[in-house]
Design a protein around this motif. Structure first.
Motif, PDB file in Angstrom:
ATOM      1  N   VAL A  70      36.812  35.459  14.348  1.00  0.00           N
ATOM      2  CA  VAL A  70      35.615  35.459  15.198  1.00  0.00           C
ATOM      3  C   VAL A  70      34.422  36.001  14.404  1.00  0.00           C
ATOM      4  CG1 VAL A  70      34.542  36.705  17.108  1.00  0.00           C
ATOM      5  CG2 VAL A  70      36.706  35.527  17.459  1.00  0.00           C
ATOM      6  N   ARG A  71      34.659  37.049  13.656  1.00  0.00           N
ATOM      7  CA  ARG A  71      33.554  37.638  12.894  1.00  0.00           C
ATOM      8  C   ARG A  71      32.966  36.627  11.915  1.00  0.00           C
ATOM      9  NH1 ARG A  71      34.140  40.546   7.879  1.00  0.00           N
ATOM     10  NH2 ARG A  71      32.120  41.382   7.265  1.00  0.00           N
ATOM     11  N   ARG A  72      33.787  35.757  11.394  1.00  0.00           N
ATOM     12  CA  ARG A  72      33.302  34.738  10.476  1.00  0.00           C
ATOM     13  C   ARG A  72      32.194  33.876  11.098  1.00  0.00           C
ATOM     14  NH1 ARG A  72      35.171  34.168   5.849  1.00  0.00           N
ATOM     15  NH2 ARG A  72      37.280  34.894   5.656  1.00  0.00           N
ATOM     16  N   THR A 103      40.131  38.612  15.562  1.00  0.00           N
ATOM     17  CA  THR A 103      38.858  39.319  15.402  1.00  0.00           C
ATOM     18  C   THR A 103      38.233  39.002  14.046  1.00  0.00           C
ATOM     19  OG1 THR A 103      40.153  41.243  14.749  1.00  0.00           O
ATOM     20  CG2 THR A 103      39.286  41.239  16.971  1.00  0.00           C
ATOM     21  N   ARG A 145      33.289  29.313   3.525  1.00  0.00           N
ATOM     22  CA  ARG A 145      33.390  27.903   3.200  1.00  0.00           C
ATOM     23  C   ARG A 145      34.193  27.231   4.307  1.00  0.00           C
ATOM     24  NH1 ARG A 145      35.979  30.672  -1.913  1.00  0.00           N
ATOM     25  NH2 ARG A 145      36.843  31.739  -0.096  1.00  0.00           N
ATOM     26  N   VAL A 162      30.136  34.992  13.734  1.00  0.00           N
ATOM     27  CA  VAL A 162      29.024  35.725  14.334  1.00  0.00           C
ATOM     28  C   VAL A 162      28.384  36.780  13.439  1.00  0.00           C
ATOM     29  CG1 VAL A 162      29.856  35.323  16.672  1.00  0.00           C
ATOM     30  CG2 VAL A 162      30.534  37.404  15.476  1.00  0.00           C
ATOM     31  N   ASP A 163      28.971  37.041  12.282  1.00  0.00           N
ATOM     32  CA  ASP A 163      28.335  37.981  11.359  1.00  0.00           C
ATOM     33  C   ASP A 163      27.561  37.164  10.324  1.00  0.00           C
ATOM     34  OD1 ASP A 163      27.647  39.681   9.326  1.00  0.00           O
ATOM     35  OD2 ASP A 163      29.512  40.833   9.384  1.00  0.00           O
ATOM     36  N   PRO A 164      26.247  37.304  10.294  1.00  0.00           N
ATOM     37  CA  PRO A 164      25.448  36.457   9.397  1.00  0.00           C
ATOM     38  C   PRO A 164      25.900  36.554   7.941  1.00  0.00           C
ATOM     39  CG  PRO A 164      24.035  37.936  10.661  1.00  0.00           C
ATOM     40  CD  PRO A 164      25.435  38.256  11.049  1.00  0.00           C
ATOM     41  N   VAL A 165      26.408  37.717   7.552  1.00  0.00           N
ATOM     42  CA  VAL A 165      26.814  37.889   6.156  1.00  0.00           C
ATOM     43  C   VAL A 165      28.016  37.011   5.829  1.00  0.00           C
ATOM     44  CG1 VAL A 165      27.721  39.519   4.470  1.00  0.00           C
ATOM     45  CG2 VAL A 165      25.879  40.198   5.994  1.00  0.00           C
ATOM     46  N   VAL A 166      29.068  37.130   6.599  1.00  0.00           N
ATOM     47  CA  VAL A 166      30.249  36.316   6.287  1.00  0.00           C
ATOM     48  C   VAL A 166      30.026  34.864   6.652  1.00  0.00           C
ATOM     49  CG1 VAL A 166      32.266  37.770   6.063  1.00  0.00           C
ATOM     50  CG2 VAL A 166      31.293  37.419   8.279  1.00  0.00           C
ATOM     51  N   ARG A 167      29.207  34.624   7.666  1.00  0.00           N
ATOM     52  CA  ARG A 167      28.956  33.219   7.986  1.00  0.00           C
ATOM     53  C   ARG A 167      28.284  32.531   6.802  1.00  0.00           C
ATOM     54  NH1 ARG A 167      25.988  32.054  13.363  1.00  0.00           N
ATOM     55  NH2 ARG A 167      24.292  33.013  12.226  1.00  0.00           N
ATOM     56  N   LEU A 168      27.390  33.248   6.161  1.00  0.00           N
ATOM     57  CA  LEU A 168      26.664  32.660   5.038  1.00  0.00           C
ATOM     58  C   LEU A 168      27.609  32.271   3.899  1.00  0.00           C
ATOM     59  CD1 LEU A 168      23.735  32.141   3.943  1.00  0.00           C
ATOM     60  CD2 LEU A 168      23.970  34.320   2.760  1.00  0.00           C
ATOM     61  N   VAL A 169      28.583  33.109   3.610  1.00  0.00           N
ATOM     62  CA  VAL A 169      29.433  32.830   2.450  1.00  0.00           C
ATOM     63  C   VAL A 169      30.738  32.110   2.805  1.00  0.00           C
ATOM     64  CG1 VAL A 169      28.524  34.608   0.915  1.00  0.00           C
ATOM     65  CG2 VAL A 169      30.337  35.189   2.517  1.00  0.00           C
TER      66      VAL A 169
END
Ligand code: HEM
Ligand code: SF4
Ligand code: SF4
Lengths: 216, 440, 359
Positions: free
Chosen positions: A131-133, A128, A144, A135-142
């Motif tokens: 997966v969140r990495r 989970t 690496r 689909v969550d724009p916040v963590v996707r943005l940061v």
């Protein structure tokens, strides 16, 4: 030399050595970087502050309980980490491996059902969070590339480990061991280093907080 | 996408070519890569929880305001130059490359959308002090000439005219005007005094009653104090802008003056970052504590006088809520002190939903108030505070920071909110019970 | 070596779904004169005795070497080594039997149908292009749940198919040795991940239920063939096809979970449930039914999933991003879910465009 002999012998020693050397080197570089300021005249104790912050950050403080993501990351995070530690240190095959290849001593292993339940929590948490990495724009943005590689490699090590549970095939054990060795070599270069840095990070923040008489 | 509150265009100072800017930024960053920054930059697990604490993210919902993302150029520079495997990454061509375009793009995140409030640290599982990292990143940005124009201008004033407020001459004139306006006498440039009182530009421009209040309290306590026309500035725009050289100069100036006049105390006014810069950042410039000299903040000073019975107040007996200025409370350790004073004034305190060390910033801290173009974003943060203040149902709205008050006043003007925000010191001074001196 | 004693000391064996046939049997002693079977799993060179007991192959090895068994269990069926009443099941389940063959054909037909549809209909494009306005469709919770379920489903489906098709499809290609390795790996992964998958399906149900209840629009949608062959019938937040998938996944998920858990605990849970169902603990019949239900539900779910994956990725332009970003283009919403798009633009579609609402 068969593949499994290679993986249990030279490859294991080499990857363990790479892990120790590079992780050690990274810690040395981190801790000796640049100039250290002596710190202002304290109001409270930096030492107590360091201990306090290190402990306090194990549980999110009530001001953040309104935020669902804080709950999610904390619960999934604990499910993953506790599950992983249990499996890593107390699964019977790992206890035996540690005895034979690392420490020469052994401790009580988890019963098989305990091991399986721990692994299930670990999988649920890791999956989970990973997966969140995406689909969550916040963590996707940061995130690496390394964050994905670290999560993915860990996942593969865990998955091959559970596939080898039947212990009926050397091939399966070799795949698991090989991936674990790859993981070890990758570890010092990745964000997996938070295994060691977390305590320093909390402690330096806590020392400053203690100095200022506050509770970060 | 929603219409963003971000400025359309970034500012740049000077006309240095991009390569020189990148080199200057690197130099500024490098000076900051001590053990602390190093540990932090190696500890982050990219969980994104810091966003859950930051009012800019909470109010806009825009992912780019995730706190740790604000220091990306700083982090990139670390991994290129200083990180344990920087050599390896450079050798294989995987080291992050710093560009002027990236620095410029991050100007908004580093200056407009961070109040250096430190709330994000509290939720971070690693306890990373992101506010500290942002302040350090500003060092490189300042050198590279990527600072919001208005902030850069104020910083230049602090550098060339002594203070963002003006020159020593302007200061003397204003102090005389205040003396005339209120019929008080404000000691200035005494050759010897036990306490050096400093002021913030807001006090001199708008909050004259705060100046008078400070004087009244000090006189009441019988302190031998003075203002100094060549060391009056409490704020530190070197700290806010990333101009570390200026930051040092401003701090050293206060300390030198205090030593010159034989003062045992430098007293800071109702200002937050002045406290951070002078009290906590001091150790950047001095190895060890200052001999015989203490830096005090008026809030703790007042609380101490209340607790030792030297000050007594007429009881206000009204409900009030209190805005905790970040640099004084969460980052300054005066949560209890502020409440001691409020209680002594007889306020029935109705705390904000988020108060004390987990309070939200007013939106103006960390130089954002001085950065005119950040206003739309600042107003978003203001909205959050406004909702919380209204939720308490308290009659009066008090705080102990002049910058916070200015920030609220701008927000009130822009949104037509009629809740006045009052100064703790002014209320204290106005309610002083004069006969305590005999009693004490 | 008196390995029966060891088996007892170490307590119950690992729950092995495929080991169900050995339910309740404890081998108490090898009746072997000369060479005792090698102790420890056959190809084992690693740490010894980490299984926590005997493996099936050891036990079967011993039986094949004429070990005699004394059932310690008092349950009537446990004394029976070979269950003649189970023959119907054996015939049904064997590689050439209807269950396995039916599954192969069913999945082949599904794959061919999707290919055919892809060729004939091609990608369903956004007719009006993109509006450039994003409207929120799936919350972060829904997205995390969806992809967690998806990842677990793929692991479960692949490992399950290896187990189901190992003998007819894998042995001819890879041979016995490699297939047995794959089967062992698949079974272990399948058994371990199963409970996690069961929980994830429940959360899927809870998070996607709103909007998935049947409505009148569904009839029109079905009559117009869902617009799969042209045109765009009216649809709300979910169309009848999506609803069918939701309910199939839910029901199949429940069947899979219940039957799977029974098979995970053949020695403990199954007799107990059988006692409830039949009045006496005849676990084998129950487990036969469980396995059939498990296979049927799995194959239906996999077939439907293939169609879902096709339409969710290449087949339907603009759909995938909804499950990644959480937002879709306004034109996509208008073309595929006009009624829902109407609600959204009447309500918050204009302002709610923030990719992720903060709360
Ligand atoms: C007390 C110490 C630790 C803390 C506080 C901690 C904290 C975290 C947190 C908050 C995450 C979530 C990141 C996300 O949201 O995706 C995470 C992820 C992860 N952690 Fe830890 N961790 C600790 C120790 C460890 C150790 C010892 C290991 C491995 C031996 C480890 C391996 C991982 C991995 C593989 C991930 C997932 C990869 C990722 O998403 O970055 N952690 N950790
Ligand atoms: S909360 Fe801390 S660890 Fe998590 S992303 Fe932010 S800075 Fe990194
Ligand atoms: S210090 Fe405050 S304003 Fe800056 S990123 Fe953290 S929470 Fe946001």
């Amino acid at each position: 030399m068969s593949i499994i002999e290679f993986l249990e012998g030279p490859a294991w020693k080499a990857s363990a050595a790479a892990f120790l050397i590079f992780a050690g080197w990274r810690l040395v570089v981190i801790l000796t970087a640049g100039r250290r300021h002596p710190g202002a005249e304290p109001i409270g104790s930096p030492l107590l502050g360091a201990v306090g912050t290190t402990l306090r950050h194990f549980v999110p403080r009530p001001a953040f309980w309104r935020r669902p993501k804080v709950w999610f990351v904390s619960l999934a995070g604990y499910a993953f980490h506790l599950g992983l530690f249990a499996v890593l240190l107390f699964a019977a095959p790992h206890v035996a491996f540690i005895r034979d290849h690392i420490l020469g001593l052994e401790w009580a292993a988890l019963p098989r059902w305990g091991f399986i339940v721990a692994a299930e929590f670990a999988f649920a948490g890791l999956l989970t969070l990973w997966v969140r990495r995406f689909v969550d724009p916040v963590v996707r943005l940061v995130s690496r590339p390394d964050d994905h590689i670290a999560a993915g490699l860990t996942f593969l090590v865990m998955l091959t480990g559970c596939m080898a549970l039947g212990e009926q095939s050397v091939a399966l054990r070799a795949i698991h061991l090989g991936l674990a060795e790859l993981w070890l070599v990758y570890f010092p270069f990745s964000s997996l280093m938070h295994t060691f840095t977390w305590v320093f990070s909390r402690a330096v923040t806590g020392a400053e907080a203690g100095r200022r008489g506050v509770h970060w | 996408m929603t219409a963003s509150d971000a400025p359309k265009r970034m500012d740049r100072q000077g006309d240095a070519p991009d390569t020189a800017r990148v080199a200057a930024a690197l130099e500024g960053f490098l000076a900051e890569f001590g053990p602390r920054a190093s540990i932090y930059l190696n500890a982050c697990v990219r969980c994104g929880l810091c966003a859950e604490a930051c009012h800019f993210y909470l109010e806009t919902g825009e992912a780019k305001y995730v706190p740790i993302g604000k220091v990306k150029p700083f982090e990139d520079a670390y991994h290129r130059t200083t990180g344990a495997f920087a050599w390896l990454m450079r050798a294989v061509g995987m080291a992050p490359r710093l560009t002027a375009a990236e620095l410029e793009a991050w100007e908004e995140l580093i200056y407009d959308s961070c109040n250096l409030c430190g709330r994000c640290t509290e939720v971070c599982p690693m306890g990373i002090d992101i506010a500290e990292l942002v302040a350090e990143a500003r060092h490189g940005m300042y050198h590279a000439g990527f600072v919001p124009d208005r902030l850069a201008e104020i910083t230049r004033n602090a550098e060339s005219r002594h203070s963002p407020f003006g020159t020593p001459e302007d200061f003397r004139r204003t102090i005389h005007a205040i003396e005339g306006e209120f019929g008080v006498s404000l000691p200035m440039d005494k050759p010897k005094a036990d306490l050096l009182l400093t002021l913030a530009p807001g006090d001199l421009e708008e909050h004259h009653r705060s100046v008078v209040g400070l004087a009244r309290i000090l006189d009441h306590l019988g302190v031998d104090w003075t203002l100094s026309s060549d060391a009056f500035e409490a704020t530190n725009f070197g700290y806010l802008s990333g101009n570390r050289e200026l930051q040092a100069e401003l701090t050293v100036r206060l300390v030198d003056k205090a030593k010159e006049i034989g003062a045992s105390t430098i007293l800071l006014p109702e200002c937050g970052h002045a406290w951070t810069a002078a009290r906590w950042e001091l150790s950047r410039w001095y190895d060890g504590p200052l001999e015989g000299l203490r830096i005090r903040h008026i809030v703790e000073y007042l609380a101490e006088a209340v607790e030792s019975g030297k000050l007594r107040f007429r009881q206000v007996r009204e409900t009030a809520t209190f805005h905790d200025p970040c640099q004084q409370i969460r980052r300054g350790g005066m949560e209890r002190a502020a409440r001691v004073v409020l209680a002594a004034l007889g306020f029935d305190l109705r705390e904000l939903p988020d108060h004390g060390e987990t309070a939200f910033c007013c939106g103006g801290g960390g130089g954002v108030l001085s950065n005119a173009r950040a206003e739309p974003l600042r107003l978003r943060a203001f909205e959050l505070k406004r909702r919380q203040v209204e939720e308490t149902g308290a009659h009066r709205f008090v705080t102990s920071c002049g910058q916070c008050r200015l920030s609220f006043d701008r927000g009130r003007a822009a949104t037509g909110w009629d809740k006045a925000v009052e100064s703790l010191i002014e209320i204290a001074a106005e309610n002083l019970v004069e006969d305590t001196r005999d009693a004490g | 070596m008196f390995f029966g004693a060891r088996a007892r000391q170490r307590g119950t064996r690992a729950p092995l779904a495929l080991g169900a046939g050995l339910a309740g049997l404890t081998v108490v002693g090898p009746a072997l004169a000369g060479a005792p079977p090698k102790v420890g799993p056959p190809m084992q060179t690693g740490p010894e005795n980490t299984l926590g007991g005997l493996s099936d192959s050891e036990i079967w090895g011993a039986i094949r070497h004429e070990a005699f068994g004394i059932a310690t269990s008092q349950r009537p069926e446990d004394g029976v080594l070979i269950d003649a009443d189970g023959w119907w099941w054996t015939e049904l389940r064997m590689p050439s039997g209807p269950l396995v063959q039916g599954a192969i054909w069913f999945l082949l037909i599904v794959i061919l149908a999707i290919l055919l549809f892809a060729i004939v209909r091609g990608r369903i494009r956004l007719e009006g292009g993109r509006a450039g306005i994003r409207i929120p469709r799936f919350s972060l919770t829904q997205r995390v749940v969806h992809w967690t379920v998806a990842a677990l489903f793929i692991i479960m489906a692949l490992s399950g198919l290896v187990i189901l098709f190992g003998r007819p499809l894998l042995i001819p290609v890879f041979g016995h040795g490699a297939t047995s390795v794959m089967a062992s790996a698949a079974m272990q992964a399948h058994n371990l991940m199963g409970p996690v998958f069961a929980v994830s399906i429940l959360t899927l149900f809870a998070t996607f239920l709103p909007g998935n209840l049947p409505s009148q629009d569904d009839i029109g949608w079905i009559l117009k063939g869902g617009g799969l062959f042209g045109g765009h019938p009216h649809a709300g937040r979910y169309n009848a096809g999506e609803k069918a998938w939701f309910w199939t996944a839910t029901l199949a998920g429940v069947v899979l979970s219940v039957s799977g858990i029974l098979m995970l605990f053949p020695d403990n849970l199954a007799p107990w449930v059988a006692e409830l169902a039949y009045g006496f603990p005849r676990a084998r019949d129950l487990l036969h039914l469980a396995e059939i239900g498990h296979v049927v539900a799995a194959v239906i779910m996999i077939g439907f999933a293939l169609g879902h994956i096709y339409l969710g990725t290449y087949g339907n332009e603009g759909a995938f991003e909804g499950m990644v970003d959480g937002t879709v283009d306004l034109n996509w919403a208008r073309e595929h879910h006009d009624l829902w798009a109407g609600e959204m633009s009447g309500g918050s579609a204009g302002t709610g465009a923030a990719a992720e609402p903060a709360e």
